[in-house]
Design a protein around this motif. Structure first.
Motif, PDB file in Angstrom:
ATOM      1  N   SER A 161       2.277 -44.135 -25.229  1.00 37.25           N
ATOM      2  CA  SER A 161       2.960 -44.024 -24.336  1.00 37.25           C
ATOM      3  C   SER A 161       3.692 -44.878 -24.756  1.00 37.25           C
ATOM      4  N   THR A 173       7.655 -43.453 -24.506  1.00 38.81           N
ATOM      5  CA  THR A 173       8.615 -42.670 -23.579  1.00 38.81           C
ATOM      6  C   THR A 173       9.063 -43.663 -23.556  1.00 38.81           C
ATOM      7  N   HIS A 200      10.783 -35.025 -12.353  1.00 37.51           N
ATOM      8  CA  HIS A 200      10.105 -35.067 -14.131  1.00 37.51           C
ATOM      9  C   HIS A 200       8.813 -34.574 -14.044  1.00 37.51           C
ATOM     10  N   GLN A 237       5.253 -34.657 -19.446  1.00 30.26           N
ATOM     11  CA  GLN A 237       5.489 -35.485 -20.051  1.00 30.26           C
ATOM     12  C   GLN A 237       4.220 -35.768 -21.753  1.00 30.26           C
ATOM     13  N   SER A 238       4.934 -35.231 -23.384  1.00 26.83           N
ATOM     14  CA  SER A 238       3.788 -35.554 -23.840  1.00 26.83           C
ATOM     15  C   SER A 238       3.652 -36.394 -24.975  1.00 26.83           C
ATOM     16  N   CYS A 254       8.140 -36.751 -28.522  1.00 28.22           N
ATOM     17  CA  CYS A 254       8.300 -36.482 -27.636  1.00 28.22           C
ATOM     18  C   CYS A 254       8.659 -35.437 -26.661  1.00 28.22           C
ATOM     19  N   ARG A 255       8.487 -34.786 -25.805  1.00 23.34           N
ATOM     20  CA  ARG A 255       8.764 -33.533 -25.464  1.00 23.34           C
ATOM     21  C   ARG A 255       8.344 -33.717 -23.742  1.00 23.34           C
ATOM     22  N   THR A 256       9.974 -33.996 -23.202  1.00 21.96           N
ATOM     23  CA  THR A 256      10.034 -34.174 -21.437  1.00 21.96           C
ATOM     24  C   THR A 256      10.382 -32.874 -21.012  1.00 21.96           C
ATOM     25  N   ARG A 257       9.792 -32.555 -20.318  1.00 27.96           N
ATOM     26  CA  ARG A 257       9.820 -31.378 -18.894  1.00 27.96           C
ATOM     27  C   ARG A 257      10.061 -32.154 -17.948  1.00 27.96           C
ATOM     28  N   LEU A 274       5.048 -41.929 -15.336  1.00 30.75           N
ATOM     29  CA  LEU A 274       5.638 -42.133 -16.254  1.00 30.75           C
ATOM     30  C   LEU A 274       4.594 -43.684 -16.640  1.00 30.75           C
ATOM     31  N   TYR A 295       0.922 -42.561 -16.604  1.00 28.63           N
ATOM     32  CA  TYR A 295       0.866 -41.562 -16.958  1.00 28.63           C
ATOM     33  C   TYR A 295       0.410 -42.597 -18.724  1.00 28.63           C
ATOM     34  N   THR A 307      -0.831 -35.598 -23.466  1.00 26.75           N
ATOM     35  CA  THR A 307       0.208 -34.667 -22.415  1.00 26.75           C
ATOM     36  C   THR A 307      -0.548 -34.837 -20.828  1.00 26.75           C
TER      37      THR A 307
END
Length: 285
Positions: A57, A60, A86, A89-90, A137-140, A211, A214, A237
């Motif tokens: 992690s 990130t 936010h 997160q993956s 990384c994919r942030t939504r 995060l 996370y 994720t």
């Protein structure tokens, strides 16, 4: 409309160079509560440079955690930051992360989903060094008031927790000053430090970074079910379903599943386990 979905998705990726050193990794680990007890060999792997390994992690925040800022300033994206949450997160790691290095960081808006009253931006970032790919990384980001433009809703990411007792449950207390330490890794949002700003956006006090929670949850899984071996994590994720306040205790529930997966939920103990992270999965070797 402030979000031009077609323009945002078709824009050329932006490329920058990231650098980090062992002290950045150590600071990140301390910012998610590592180092207690301070002389525990299992904790020294997160805090002592001669024994250091890197929790995935960390991707990130590597290089200051620029993914969100880059995504919200992408062509076709012009939104009020007060409307942005936010949402999830993956991280997918392609090999163990080095304790220091330099990487080429490529970012783009991968998708814009229309949720009716809101839009969801999916920001993708890839990092690679001289030896090849490091992480994806994919942030939504959930943007209130920006839906209704006729776009696709996108896939649902909600899943039910297993209908059986968890295989492991651990509690992770958080210190009141934890967000002040975590923000030194690059997320300077005053929501996590300034009481007046927190009240302006609807909270009675600053909240813990999503995060940060996370990272706390992933460390709990690694330490509890993966023998403390960060290199076993392949992807991680989570959906940010609620907030945590500094000083609260986070209860991390874990279920082993087929296919080398761990299902996770995180709740705030002092608020009857109010959900903090849901739809959370760690895939591992």
């Amino acid at each position: 409309m402030p979000i031009d979905a077609a323009r945002a998705v078709s824009a050329e990726p932006r490329t920058t160079t990231l650098t980090w050193h062992h002290k950045d990794v150590q600071l990140y680990h301390l910012g998610i509560g590592a180092g207690v007890p301070a002389t525990d060999p299992a904790e020294l792997r997160y805090t002592l440079e001669s024994a250091l390994h890197v929790l995935p992690s960390f991707a990130t925040v590597a290089g200051g955690g620029m993914a969100i800022a880059e995504g919200l300033s992408a062509p076709g994206v012009d939104v009020d930051l007060f409307a942005v949450l936010h949402a999830g997160q993956s991280v997918e790691v392609h090999r163990p992360l080095p304790t220091g290095g330099e990487a080429v960081h490529t970012s783009r808006v991968e998708a814009v989903h229309d949720k009716g009253k809101a839009a969801v931006l999916v920001l993708r970032t890839d990092a690679a060094d001289a030896d090849g790919p490091l992480w994806t990384c994919r942030t939504r980001m959930y943007v209130r008031g920006e839906g209704g433009f006729g776009g696709e809703r996108g896939p649902t990411e909600r899943t039910e927790a297993p209908g059986r007792a968890p295989d492991a449950v651990v509690d992770r207390p958080t210190r009141e000053d934890l967000p002040l330490l975590y923000r030194l890794s690059g997320d300077w949002n005053p929501l996590h430090a300034d009481p007046e700003f927190a009240r302006l956006v609807g909270f009675d006090r600053p909240i813990l970074h999503g995060l940060c929670t996370y990272g706390i949850a992933l460390k709990a899984v690694v330490d509890t079910l993966l023998d403390g071996e960060v290199a076993r994590v392949r992807s991680y994720t989570a959906r940010f379903s609620g907030v945590a306040y500094p000083g609260e205790t986070l209860r991390v529930r874990m279920w082993r599943e087929e296919g080398r997966r761990v299902r996770v939920t995180v709740g705030a103990v002092e608020r009857d386990e109010a959900p903090v992270l849901t739809d959370t999965v760690v895939e591992h070797d």
